[in-house]
Motif scaffolding. Sequence first.
Motif, PDB file in Angstrom:
ATOM      1  N   ASP A  80       0.818  -1.213   0.000  1.00 60.85           N
ATOM      2  CA  ASP A  80       0.000   0.000   0.000  1.00 60.85           C
ATOM      3  C   ASP A  80       0.853   1.265   0.000  1.00 60.85           C
ATOM      4  O   ASP A  80       0.466   2.274  -0.576  1.00 60.85           O
ATOM      5  N   ASP A  81       2.013   1.230   0.669  1.00 61.35           N
ATOM      6  CA  ASP A  81       2.883   2.401   0.791  1.00 61.35           C
ATOM      7  C   ASP A  81       4.312   1.950   0.510  1.00 61.35           C
ATOM      8  O   ASP A  81       4.973   1.357   1.375  1.00 61.35           O
ATOM      9  N   ALA A  87      11.480   1.389   3.622  1.00 62.78           N
ATOM     10  CA  ALA A  87      12.168   1.726   4.874  1.00 62.78           C
ATOM     11  C   ALA A  87      12.145   0.553   5.856  1.00 62.78           C
ATOM     12  O   ALA A  87      13.159   0.252   6.501  1.00 62.78           O
ATOM     13  N   GLU A  88      11.001  -0.122   5.956  1.00 60.66           N
ATOM     14  CA  GLU A  88      10.894  -1.253   6.882  1.00 60.66           C
ATOM     15  C   GLU A  88      11.837  -2.383   6.486  1.00 60.66           C
ATOM     16  O   GLU A  88      12.520  -2.968   7.338  1.00 60.66           O
ATOM     17  N   GLY A  93      17.473  -5.266   7.129  1.00 63.11           N
ATOM     18  CA  GLY A  93      18.706  -5.705   6.488  1.00 63.11           C
ATOM     19  C   GLY A  93      18.637  -5.879   4.983  1.00 63.11           C
ATOM     20  O   GLY A  93      19.615  -6.298   4.369  1.00 63.11           O
ATOM     21  N   ALA A  94      17.506  -5.556   4.360  1.00 64.91           N
ATOM     22  CA  ALA A  94      17.395  -5.692   2.902  1.00 64.91           C
ATOM     23  C   ALA A  94      18.270  -4.657   2.210  1.00 64.91           C
ATOM     24  O   ALA A  94      18.414  -3.529   2.685  1.00 64.91           O
ATOM     25  N   PRO A 100      12.629   3.095  -4.563  1.00 64.37           N
ATOM     26  CA  PRO A 100      11.319   3.461  -5.102  1.00 64.37           C
ATOM     27  C   PRO A 100      11.410   4.488  -6.226  1.00 64.37           C
ATOM     28  O   PRO A 100      12.143   5.478  -6.122  1.00 64.37           O
ATOM     29  N   GLY A 101      10.663   4.212  -7.291  1.00 63.29           N
ATOM     30  CA  GLY A 101      10.618   5.127  -8.419  1.00 63.29           C
ATOM     31  C   GLY A 101       9.470   4.765  -9.329  1.00 63.29           C
ATOM     32  O   GLY A 101       8.867   3.696  -9.203  1.00 63.29           O
ATOM     33  N   PRO A 102       9.142   5.650 -10.263  1.00 60.51           N
ATOM     34  CA  PRO A 102       8.017   5.392 -11.161  1.00 60.51           C
ATOM     35  C   PRO A 102       8.304   4.253 -12.121  1.00 60.51           C
ATOM     36  O   PRO A 102       9.437   4.031 -12.532  1.00 60.51           O
TER      37      PRO A 102
END
Length: 137
Positions: A80-81, A87-88, A93-94, A100-102
Amino acid sequence: MELTQIRLLVSDFAPVYRFYRDVLGLKPQFEAEGGPYAKFSPGTGQAAIALQDRAQMAGALGRSAAEPEGCRALVVLRVDDLNAAHAELISRGAEFTRGPGPMGDRIRAAYLEDPAGNLIELQEWLVLRDQAGSAPA
C-alpha cells in the motif's frame, strides 16, 4: 504485502508468449505477442503469470542486457505504501537494487534480490487498472 504475479524474464518473447496462450490456454489481458510485457490471469483474485523481456528489465535496473541472464523469474508483491515498505525492509537488512521510483504512470516500484539472486519487485499502485481511463494524463 499481496502476491500479484510471478513474472518470467525471457530472451525470446514470442515463443514463450504463444506457449502460455496457445498451449496452456491462458488468456492474456491484452494481445502482446511481440512483447515486451504480457500478463496472463488464471482467474479472478488469483496471482497472475507475466512475461517480460529480459533486456527491458535489465534497462529498468540500470544493468547491461547480458547481466541478468541467470535470473529467470521475478516475484511481484503489491504494497500500500512503497516508501514505508522500503524503509521497513531496509531496517530488517534488505539491500535494494533500485529504490522506489516510477514504473510508467500507474505504478511505483522498487527492486531487491533474495540470497539466490532472484528479483523481487515491490509495487505501489497509483491508479487501479479499472480507474486508469478516468485518471488525468
